[in-house]
Design a protein around this motif. Structure first.
Motif, PDB file in Angstrom:
ATOM      1  N   PHE A  94       0.834  -1.203   0.000  1.00 17.52           N
ATOM      2  CA  PHE A  94       0.000   0.000   0.000  1.00 17.52           C
ATOM      3  C   PHE A  94       0.870   1.255   0.000  1.00 17.52           C
ATOM      4  CE2 PHE A  94      -2.954  -3.191   1.469  1.00 17.52           C
ATOM      5  CZ  PHE A  94      -4.128  -2.838   0.820  1.00 17.52           C
ATOM      6  N   PHE A  95       1.968   1.241   0.754  1.00 16.55           N
ATOM      7  CA  PHE A  95       2.873   2.393   0.744  1.00 16.55           C
ATOM      8  C   PHE A  95       3.439   2.628  -0.653  1.00 16.55           C
ATOM      9  CE2 PHE A  95       3.133   1.920   5.417  1.00 16.55           C
ATOM     10  CZ  PHE A  95       2.998   3.245   5.785  1.00 16.55           C
ATOM     11  N   ASP A  96       3.673   1.538  -1.388  1.00 16.90           N
ATOM     12  CA  ASP A  96       4.257   1.645  -2.728  1.00 16.90           C
ATOM     13  C   ASP A  96       3.275   2.166  -3.773  1.00 16.90           C
ATOM     14  OD1 ASP A  96       6.617   0.629  -1.679  1.00 16.90           O
ATOM     15  OD2 ASP A  96       6.155  -1.433  -2.279  1.00 16.90           O
ATOM     16  N   SER A  97       1.983   1.869  -3.608  1.00 20.25           N
ATOM     17  CA  SER A  97       1.031   2.177  -4.672  1.00 20.25           C
ATOM     18  C   SER A  97      -0.046   3.200  -4.323  1.00 20.25           C
ATOM     19  CB  SER A  97       0.341   0.878  -5.117  1.00 20.25           C
ATOM     20  OG  SER A  97      -0.435   0.352  -4.046  1.00 20.25           O
ATOM     21  N   ALA A  98      -0.208   3.557  -3.057  1.00 13.52           N
ATOM     22  CA  ALA A  98      -1.298   4.450  -2.657  1.00 13.52           C
ATOM     23  C   ALA A  98      -1.083   5.877  -3.152  1.00 13.52           C
ATOM     24  CB  ALA A  98      -1.443   4.460  -1.141  1.00 13.52           C
ATOM     25  N   TYR A  99      -2.158   6.547  -3.464  1.00 14.21           N
ATOM     26  CA  TYR A  99      -2.137   7.957  -3.853  1.00 14.21           C
ATOM     27  C   TYR A  99      -1.729   8.817  -2.651  1.00 14.21           C
ATOM     28  CZ  TYR A  99      -3.853  12.413  -5.726  1.00 14.21           C
ATOM     29  OH  TYR A  99      -3.958  13.710  -6.162  1.00 14.21           O
ATOM     30  N   GLY A 100      -2.177   8.405  -1.469  1.00 15.57           N
ATOM     31  CA  GLY A 100      -1.880   9.121  -0.232  1.00 15.57           C
ATOM     32  C   GLY A 100      -2.325   8.300   0.954  1.00 15.57           C
TER      33      GLY A 100
ATOM     34  N   ILE B  98      -4.868   5.007   7.094  1.00 10.93           N
ATOM     35  CA  ILE B  98      -5.864   4.873   6.035  1.00 10.93           C
ATOM     36  C   ILE B  98      -5.171   5.204   4.719  1.00 10.93           C
ATOM     37  CG2 ILE B  98      -8.068   5.701   5.114  1.00 10.93           C
ATOM     38  CD1 ILE B  98      -8.664   6.664   8.031  1.00 10.93           C
ATOM     39  N   PHE B  99      -5.192   4.261   3.787  1.00  9.32           N
ATOM     40  CA  PHE B  99      -4.593   4.475   2.468  1.00  9.32           C
ATOM     41  C   PHE B  99      -5.672   4.881   1.483  1.00  9.32           C
ATOM     42  CE2 PHE B  99      -1.584   1.565   4.457  1.00  9.32           C
ATOM     43  CZ  PHE B  99      -0.384   2.189   4.170  1.00  9.32           C
ATOM     44  N   PHE B 100      -5.340   5.833   0.599  1.00 12.93           N
ATOM     45  CA  PHE B 100      -6.248   6.291  -0.445  1.00 12.93           C
ATOM     46  C   PHE B 100      -5.746   5.746  -1.773  1.00 12.93           C
ATOM     47  CE2 PHE B 100      -5.740   9.725   2.741  1.00 12.93           C
ATOM     48  CZ  PHE B 100      -6.945   9.531   3.398  1.00 12.93           C
ATOM     49  N   LYS B 101      -6.567   4.997  -2.463  1.00 15.09           N
ATOM     50  CA  LYS B 101      -6.177   4.349  -3.710  1.00 15.09           C
ATOM     51  C   LYS B 101      -5.896   5.354  -4.821  1.00 15.09           C
ATOM     52  CE  LYS B 101      -7.659   0.806  -6.964  1.00 15.09           C
ATOM     53  NZ  LYS B 101      -8.668  -0.211  -7.241  1.00 15.09           N
TER      54      LYS B 101
ATOM     55  N   ALA C 272     -10.642   9.085  -3.935  1.00 14.71           N
ATOM     56  CA  ALA C 272     -10.753   8.688  -2.527  1.00 14.71           C
ATOM     57  C   ALA C 272     -10.106   9.736  -1.620  1.00 14.71           C
ATOM     58  CB  ALA C 272     -10.112   7.322  -2.312  1.00 14.71           C
ATOM     59  N   TYR C 273      -8.940  10.237  -2.033  1.00 13.63           N
ATOM     60  CA  TYR C 273      -8.242  11.277  -1.258  1.00 13.63           C
ATOM     61  C   TYR C 273      -9.115  12.530  -1.147  1.00 13.63           C
ATOM     62  CZ  TYR C 273      -4.856  14.936  -0.149  1.00 13.63           C
ATOM     63  OH  TYR C 273      -4.209  16.004   0.411  1.00 13.63           O
ATOM     64  N   ASN C 274      -9.667  12.981  -2.264  1.00 15.27           N
ATOM     65  CA  ASN C 274     -10.503  14.189  -2.269  1.00 15.27           C
ATOM     66  C   ASN C 274     -11.776  14.001  -1.459  1.00 15.27           C
ATOM     67  OD1 ASN C 274      -8.649  15.577  -3.833  1.00 15.27           O
ATOM     68  ND2 ASN C 274      -9.634  14.986  -5.759  1.00 15.27           N
ATOM     69  N   ASP C 275     -12.358  12.816  -1.516  1.00 18.24           N
ATOM     70  CA  ASP C 275     -13.557  12.514  -0.730  1.00 18.24           C
ATOM     71  C   ASP C 275     -13.236  12.626   0.762  1.00 18.24           C
ATOM     72  OD1 ASP C 275     -16.216  11.793  -0.314  1.00 18.24           O
ATOM     73  OD2 ASP C 275     -15.762   9.641  -0.366  1.00 18.24           O
TER      74      ASP C 275
ATOM     75  N   TYR D 230      -8.493  -2.573  -1.124  1.00 14.55           N
ATOM     76  CA  TYR D 230      -9.227  -1.317  -1.036  1.00 14.55           C
ATOM     77  C   TYR D 230     -10.718  -1.590  -1.087  1.00 14.55           C
ATOM     78  CZ  TYR D 230      -4.954   1.356  -1.940  1.00 14.55           C
ATOM     79  OH  TYR D 230      -3.709   1.927  -1.858  1.00 14.55           O
ATOM     80  N   MET D 231     -11.456  -0.837  -0.286  1.00 11.35           N
ATOM     81  CA  MET D 231     -12.915  -0.845  -0.348  1.00 11.35           C
ATOM     82  C   MET D 231     -13.345   0.605  -0.433  1.00 11.35           C
ATOM     83  SD  MET D 231     -14.047  -3.821   2.237  1.00 11.35           S
ATOM     84  CE  MET D 231     -15.661  -3.750   1.496  1.00 11.35           C
ATOM     85  N   ASN D 232     -14.109   0.926  -1.447  1.00 12.37           N
ATOM     86  CA  ASN D 232     -14.531   2.305  -1.684  1.00 12.37           C
ATOM     87  C   ASN D 232     -13.314   3.223  -1.796  1.00 12.37           C
ATOM     88  OD1 ASN D 232     -17.238   1.501  -1.537  1.00 12.37           O
ATOM     89  ND2 ASN D 232     -17.244   1.774   0.674  1.00 12.37           N
ATOM     90  N   GLY D 233     -12.216   2.700  -2.344  1.00  6.27           N
ATOM     91  CA  GLY D 233     -11.022   3.497  -2.564  1.00  6.27           C
ATOM     92  C   GLY D 233     -10.135   3.697  -1.351  1.00  6.27           C
TER      93      GLY D 233
END
Length: 190
Positions: free
Chosen positions: A44-50, A103-106, A110-113, A160-163
C-alpha cells in the motif's frame, strides 16, 4: 450516576493517552515506520495515492464508548494537512485501549472525498477482546482481516474498499466490545 462517573473516568484516561503521546516529536515517523514493517501494508505504501496516519487513538467505554486521535495526511508522500478521528459507540463494551491507525487512499477521488472537510465511515461492528502483535482492520464497510502474533503463520489479506484501506495496530490496553460504531474524520489543509 455510576455510569456517568465511569464514562468520565474513561474520558480522562483517553485524554491522558492522547496528550502523553503528543509530547513525542517523532510519533508520526515512528508510526509510519512501524506500519512499514508489516508485510500486509508494504504494498500500500508503494502504490497508494496518499494516506492518513494516526499514531495514537485512545478508545474506552462502559456501555457508551468514545475514541479520539489526531493525525496527519500525506499525498504522494508529502504532508498536506492535519486530521482528527473521533468515534462514539453504543452497545456492550467495557475497558480501554490505544491503537495506531493508517488509512490508504487508492486514488485522487478517494483522497478528495476524505479531505473534503468532514468525512465519516459507515457504522461497523467490531469485536476486540485482546491486543495482539499485529491487528489489522481493512475497509470502510466493516470487513476485517487479522494478522497473528509474531511467529504465527496467520497472514492478513487486504484490499481497497470504496477506494480506501484501513489498518489498525494495537498499542496496549484491554477492551471487550460488541458495539456498532462509526468513525468521523476532520481535515485542515496546511
Amino acid at each position: 450516576m455510576k455510569n456517568i462517573l465511569s464514562l468520565l473516568a474513561v474520558t480522562f484516561v483517553l485524554i491522558g493517552l492522547t496528550f502523553s503521546s503528543s509530547a513525542h516529536a517523532d510519533k508520526y515517523a515512528e508510526a509510519i515506520a512501524d506500519f512499514k514493517k508489516a508485510p500486509e501494508v508494504q504494498g500500500f505504501f508503494d502504490s497508494a495515492y496518499g494516506y492518513a496516519i494516526y499514531p495514537t487513538v485512545g478508545k474506552g467505554g462502559f456501555g457508551i464508548g468514545a475514541a479520539y486521535g489526531s493525525g496527519k495526511i500525506y499525498k504522494g508522500g508529502v504532508y498536506s494537512g492535519d486530521s482528527s478521528v473521533s468515534q462514539l459507540s453504543i452497545g456492550f463494551q467495557l475497558g480501554g485501549q490505544a491503537y495506531s491507525e493508517i488509512i490508504f487512499f487508492k486514488d485522487a477521488e478517494a483522497y478528495n472525498d476524505f479531505t473534503s472537510g468532514t468525512f465519516e465511515f459507515s457504522a461497523q461492528a467490531s469485536a476486540v477482546a485482546i491486543t495482539v502483535g499485529a491487528n489489522a482492520q481493512v475497509g470502510s464497510t466493516g470487513n476485517s482481516a487479522g494478522a497473528g502474533n509474531a511467529g504465527s503463520r496467520t497472514k492478513a489479506s487486504a484490499s481497497y474498499m470504496n477506494g480506501m484501506a484501513i489498518f489498525t495496530a494495537a498499542k496496549g490496553g484491554l477492551m471487550y466490545e460488541a458495539a456498532i460504531a462509526g468513525q468521523s474524520f476532520s481535515f485542515d489543509a496546511k
